[in-house]
Design a protein around this motif. Structure first.
Motif, short mmCIF file in Angstrom:
data_model
loop_
_atom_site.label_atom_id
_atom_site.label_comp_id
_atom_site.label_asym_id
_atom_site.label_seq_id
_atom_site.Cartn_x
_atom_site.Cartn_y
_atom_site.Cartn_z
N GLY A 79 30.47 -109.70 121.73
CA GLY A 79 30.09 -109.17 120.42
C GLY A 79 30.46 -110.03 119.24
O GLY A 79 30.29 -109.62 118.09
N ALA A 80 30.96 -111.24 119.48
CA ALA A 80 31.38 -112.09 118.36
C ALA A 80 30.19 -112.58 117.55
O ALA A 80 30.27 -112.72 116.33
CB ALA A 80 32.20 -113.27 118.86
N LEU A 81 29.07 -112.86 118.23
CA LEU A 81 27.87 -113.38 117.54
C LEU A 81 26.65 -112.56 117.96
O LEU A 81 25.73 -113.05 118.61
CB LEU A 81 27.65 -114.86 117.91
CG LEU A 81 28.68 -115.86 117.39
CD1 LEU A 81 28.50 -117.21 118.08
CD2 LEU A 81 28.55 -116.01 115.87
N PRO A 82 26.60 -111.30 117.55
CA PRO A 82 25.52 -110.43 118.03
C PRO A 82 24.15 -110.91 117.57
O PRO A 82 23.87 -111.01 116.38
CB PRO A 82 25.88 -109.07 117.41
CG PRO A 82 26.72 -109.41 116.21
CD PRO A 82 27.48 -110.63 116.59
N GLU A 83 23.31 -111.23 118.53
CA GLU A 83 21.91 -111.59 118.30
C GLU A 83 21.74 -112.80 117.38
O GLU A 83 20.66 -113.02 116.83
CB GLU A 83 21.14 -110.40 117.72
CG GLU A 83 21.16 -109.18 118.63
CD GLU A 83 20.46 -108.00 118.00
OE1 GLU A 83 19.98 -108.13 116.85
OE2 GLU A 83 20.40 -106.94 118.64
N ARG A 84 22.78 -113.61 117.24
CA ARG A 84 22.64 -114.81 116.41
C ARG A 84 21.90 -115.88 117.17
O ARG A 84 22.07 -116.04 118.38
CB ARG A 84 24.01 -115.35 115.98
CG ARG A 84 24.49 -114.95 114.60
CD ARG A 84 24.26 -113.54 114.34
NE ARG A 84 24.66 -113.11 113.00
CZ ARG A 84 24.85 -111.82 112.70
NH1 ARG A 84 24.72 -110.90 113.62
NH2 ARG A 84 25.16 -111.48 111.48
N ARG A 85 21.07 -116.62 116.44
CA ARG A 85 20.37 -117.77 117.00
C ARG A 85 21.11 -119.03 116.56
O ARG A 85 21.32 -119.24 115.36
CB ARG A 85 18.92 -117.79 116.52
CG ARG A 85 18.08 -116.64 117.06
CD ARG A 85 16.74 -116.60 116.36
NE ARG A 85 15.87 -115.57 116.92
CZ ARG A 85 14.74 -115.17 116.36
NH1 ARG A 85 14.34 -115.72 115.21
NH2 ARG A 85 14.00 -114.24 116.92
#
Length: 341
Positions: A79-85
């Motif tokens: 969950g540190a970078l949720p859905e980040r590209r």
């Protein structure tokens, strides 16, 4: 005048000295010299065994620490970078396993690695300067954010690279804009391509991880040292562009040295805008990369690792999901939930 008798006496003296030395070495001194040499050899053997045992213990401890970091990393990163590209820019040659490890850690954090590009030698080669200068003009015409009037070729190329990886089509947030696709094509094709793209370019990135190459140790007659020094400013330009034009950037570097890119960032104008992580050649550094990128997106720029001016861990943050609708494409909010450890 020296006569034959003088030479004869000299020769006799030499042979007498040799005879005395042989007699003493084979007689009264033989046992003493032998015992001394034997004792020294035994001491060296013991020291070697102790050093080997200490090295084995250190390697076992390091393996255990890496195993712990590897096992706990996945739990820390959820969950540190949720859905980040995230796009990855490699500044030269790095071991494939290190790049794979960074990709895996980003995926564990919930990020999608959209594109991996590697800068070619022509990006910094002095012999390719004329080509780069000629290419800068058509690149400027495609930039969504016009560069400063006094921007040099390095800055134009850096902006073009970052926009090629991050600018979305206004009508389709999941696709690059036409100009971004054209920028990437210009940089990656031609007789002297400035970069290579691993696989197919994906969706526009929200943030960048810039992976530093291992340092080159040139021989005395090689111009590589001068070229490497000249290349630092071009690499800093890429980091600067990523900090200005995307939502976050992390420099993933190896051991910090006087000549490393991390040192150049911390000691220069980018210290407050570019987040760095050192020792990404080790598991602990690889785990820190997504955490540091999340903190940077949330506005918590820092420099992480072990040593002066470095903090061990980035601050814990919680990032809101990204709105990729046409009206709010790419908007997000990062909120720090804890201060620096």
């Amino acid at each position: 005048m020296i006569d034959f008798r003088y030479h004869l006496v000299s020769l006799i003296s030499v042979f007498l000295a040799l005879a005395v030395g042989i007699a003493l070495g084979a007689g009264p001194l033989e046992e003493t010299i032998g015992e001394t040499l034997t004792g020294q050899v035994e001491v060296l053997r013991v020291e070697k065994d102790e050093l080997r045992a200490a090295l084995d213990a250190t390697e076992n401890d390091l393996a255990a620490s890496n195993a712990f970091a590897d096992a706990s990393g996945e739990r820390m990163l959820v969950g540190a970078l949720p859905e980040r590209r995230v796009a990855v820019v490699v500044l030269g040659e790095v071991p494939e396993e290190r790049l794979t490890a960074i990709d895996d850690r980003l995926a564990q954090a919930g990020a999608d690695v959209t594109t991996v590009v590697t800068l070619a030698p022509a990006w910094t080669d002095p012999d390719a300067q004329t080509f780069r200068d000629a290419l800068a003009s058509p690149l400027v015409d495609l930039l969504a954010e016009p560069p400063a009037q006094d921007a040099g070729t390095e800055a134009v190329l850096a902006d073009a690279l970052v926009e090629a990886l991050s600018v979305a089509d206004p009508a389709d947030p999941d696709a690059p804009s036409a100009d971004a696709a054209a920028l990437l094509d210009l940089l990656a094709t031609g007789d002297e391509p400035l970069l290579t793209v691993q696989g197919d370019a994906g969706a526009p990135a929200d943030a960048l991880v810039v992976l530093a190459a291992d340092p080159v140790v040139p021989d005395e007659e090689s111009p590589a040292a001068e070229t490497a020094t000249e290349g630092v400013s071009a690499q800093l330009a890429v980091l600067d562009a990523a900090a200005r034009l995307t939502e976050g950037v992390v420099l993933a570097d190896g051991p910090r040295t006087a000549d490393s890119l991390t040192t150049a960032v911390i000691g220069g104008d980018l210290a407050g805008t570019v987040t760095t992580v050192q020792r990404v050649d080790q598991v602990v550094g690889q785990v820190l990369v997504p955490l540091a990128l999340a903190a940077d997106i949330a506005g918590e720029t820092g420099h992480h690792g072990y040593g002066d001016d470095l903090t061990v861990l980035p601050p814990a943050v919680e990032l809101a999901p990204v709105d990729r609708s046409v009206e709010g494409a790419g908007t997000e909010q990062g909120e720090a939930t804890q201060g620096d450890q």
